[in-house]
Scaffold this motif. Sequence first.
Motif, PDB file in Angstrom:
ATOM      1  N   HIS A 295     -26.668  82.997  61.547  1.00  0.00           N
ATOM      2  CA  HIS A 295     -26.003  81.708  61.333  1.00  0.00           C
ATOM      3  C   HIS A 295     -26.948  80.846  60.501  1.00  0.00           C
ATOM      4  O   HIS A 295     -27.999  80.408  60.984  1.00  0.00           O
ATOM      5  CB  HIS A 295     -25.673  81.036  62.663  1.00  0.00           C
ATOM      6  CG  HIS A 295     -24.798  79.837  62.505  1.00  0.00           C
ATOM      7  ND1 HIS A 295     -24.278  79.133  63.589  1.00  0.00           N
ATOM      8  CD2 HIS A 295     -24.325  79.194  61.408  1.00  0.00           C
ATOM      9  CE1 HIS A 295     -23.554  78.130  63.142  1.00  0.00           C
ATOM     10  NE2 HIS A 295     -23.577  78.141  61.820  1.00  0.00           N
TER      11      HIS A 295
ATOM     12  N   VAL B 151     -28.266  86.537  67.820  1.00  0.00           N
ATOM     13  CA  VAL B 151     -27.912  85.628  66.726  1.00  0.00           C
ATOM     14  C   VAL B 151     -29.195  85.021  66.171  1.00  0.00           C
ATOM     15  O   VAL B 151     -29.946  84.360  66.902  1.00  0.00           O
ATOM     16  CB  VAL B 151     -26.970  84.503  67.195  1.00  0.00           C
ATOM     17  CG1 VAL B 151     -26.608  83.591  66.024  1.00  0.00           C
ATOM     18  CG2 VAL B 151     -25.717  85.083  67.825  1.00  0.00           C
TER      19      VAL B 151
ATOM     20  N   TYR C 293     -25.718  83.836  74.240  1.00  0.00           N
ATOM     21  CA  TYR C 293     -26.215  84.634  73.123  1.00  0.00           C
ATOM     22  C   TYR C 293     -27.733  84.678  73.146  1.00  0.00           C
ATOM     23  O   TYR C 293     -28.392  83.745  73.613  1.00  0.00           O
ATOM     24  CB  TYR C 293     -25.736  84.045  71.784  1.00  0.00           C
ATOM     25  CG  TYR C 293     -24.236  83.897  71.701  1.00  0.00           C
ATOM     26  CD1 TYR C 293     -23.415  85.000  71.514  1.00  0.00           C
ATOM     27  CD2 TYR C 293     -23.640  82.639  71.853  1.00  0.00           C
ATOM     28  CE1 TYR C 293     -22.039  84.859  71.459  1.00  0.00           C
ATOM     29  CE2 TYR C 293     -22.258  82.504  71.793  1.00  0.00           C
ATOM     30  CZ  TYR C 293     -21.465  83.613  71.599  1.00  0.00           C
ATOM     31  OH  TYR C 293     -20.102  83.481  71.552  1.00  0.00           O
TER      32      TYR C 293
ATOM     33  N   TYR D  50     -18.296  83.243  66.259  1.00  0.00           N
ATOM     34  CA  TYR D  50     -19.374  84.178  66.595  1.00  0.00           C
ATOM     35  C   TYR D  50     -18.799  85.529  67.036  1.00  0.00           C
ATOM     36  O   TYR D  50     -19.280  86.585  66.608  1.00  0.00           O
ATOM     37  CB  TYR D  50     -20.232  83.608  67.718  1.00  0.00           C
ATOM     38  CG  TYR D  50     -21.349  82.679  67.282  1.00  0.00           C
ATOM     39  CD1 TYR D  50     -21.366  82.098  66.019  1.00  0.00           C
ATOM     40  CD2 TYR D  50     -22.403  82.370  68.143  1.00  0.00           C
ATOM     41  CE1 TYR D  50     -22.387  81.254  65.625  1.00  0.00           C
ATOM     42  CE2 TYR D  50     -23.432  81.525  67.759  1.00  0.00           C
ATOM     43  CZ  TYR D  50     -23.413  80.963  66.496  1.00  0.00           C
ATOM     44  OH  TYR D  50     -24.435  80.130  66.116  1.00  0.00           O
TER      45      TYR D  50
END
Length: 368
Positions: free
Chosen positions: A84, A3, A30, A350
């Motif tokens: 993100h 991410v 993550y 997510y």
Amino acid sequence: MKVLVIIASGDVGGGTNHVLQILRGLKDLYSFGLVTQADSYLLREARALGLPCFGLDFFSNRLDPRVPFGLRRIITRFEPTLMHVHGGRAGFFQALAGTKVPTIYTVHGFHFLHKPPLFRWLAAGAERRIIHRASHIIFVCRYDQNVAERYRFLRNRQANSIIYNGIAAPGVMISPQNKQKVVGFIGRLEYQKDPLLFLDSLELLSDWKAVVIGTGSLERRVREEVVRRGLTERVTIKGEVSHQETLETMSRLHTLVMTSRWEGFPLLPIEAMWLGVPVVATDVGGIREIIQDGKSGILIEGRNATKIAGAIKLLFEDMLLRTGIIAQAQAHVRTDFSEDAMFSQLRKVYERVGQVGKSAQERSEVAS
């Protein structure tokens, strides 16, 4: 899942603290990377967590072509499953970068509402482009979601959700007793936060002291005004401090004062409420979704220093009101604004968006 988190400003503030929360709270689940302003507080904190970090200059020029090209290079190098993106400036440059990586866009307030007509039209167009290119939109309050619907930012049935900011209980709840006459302003020293209105209110509280935490383009003006108004003996300006020091300072305040012209859904009042510090805030944006006027804090209509000062005096003189507000505020935070609930909702987003990214990566690998 990899991410890549992108946020323009890395200065101490609500958005930065929110991103740090996510990085610290979910880094074991993550593989995060971070893109933010070069040499910023956030970049230093994220590096201390051992995360891959990339610094860019987001603020030299609103249309600086080097930023989207820089983002493309970072994205190619990091190879995220999803991105993100937080806030309009980061969202704008990420949209210009033109990558096909699935993207979550978190709206931290719509600042275009407070610009002159031409700039408002241009900024609204930019927000529409950012949102249309995103795979999922996260609104931190219902107020922002309503704005997006009113301006038709969302495409038909575009995936979106409201995820309220949450906090981990920061230390032990503080007793409402033995509070000195000290009020606090905590936030970026910018037009949006209006620290000068805070000083206007303090001038009406002749025997009170104040602490100001934050930096920004108005810092010099604020320091000059403190001197000009003869407040040097009553105002302590701390500048940029860590989040932990901010919490420790805030816990010793009698009242936290928020004089914002607009807000999304700030973490600051939630943290103050949990610490047993009553909040007096201007009634803007999503703050009404945090504070119930007269029950878990006091909301001020308009931009009235006299009303703000009057609310502070009332909370000092009426201990029954003060203790009631503190009790209801802490119960409200415990029930509705927990970090665990926020993380749980964020993980679902997510996983949903990341599944799209994984499928795309698998198809690309098969094709090659």
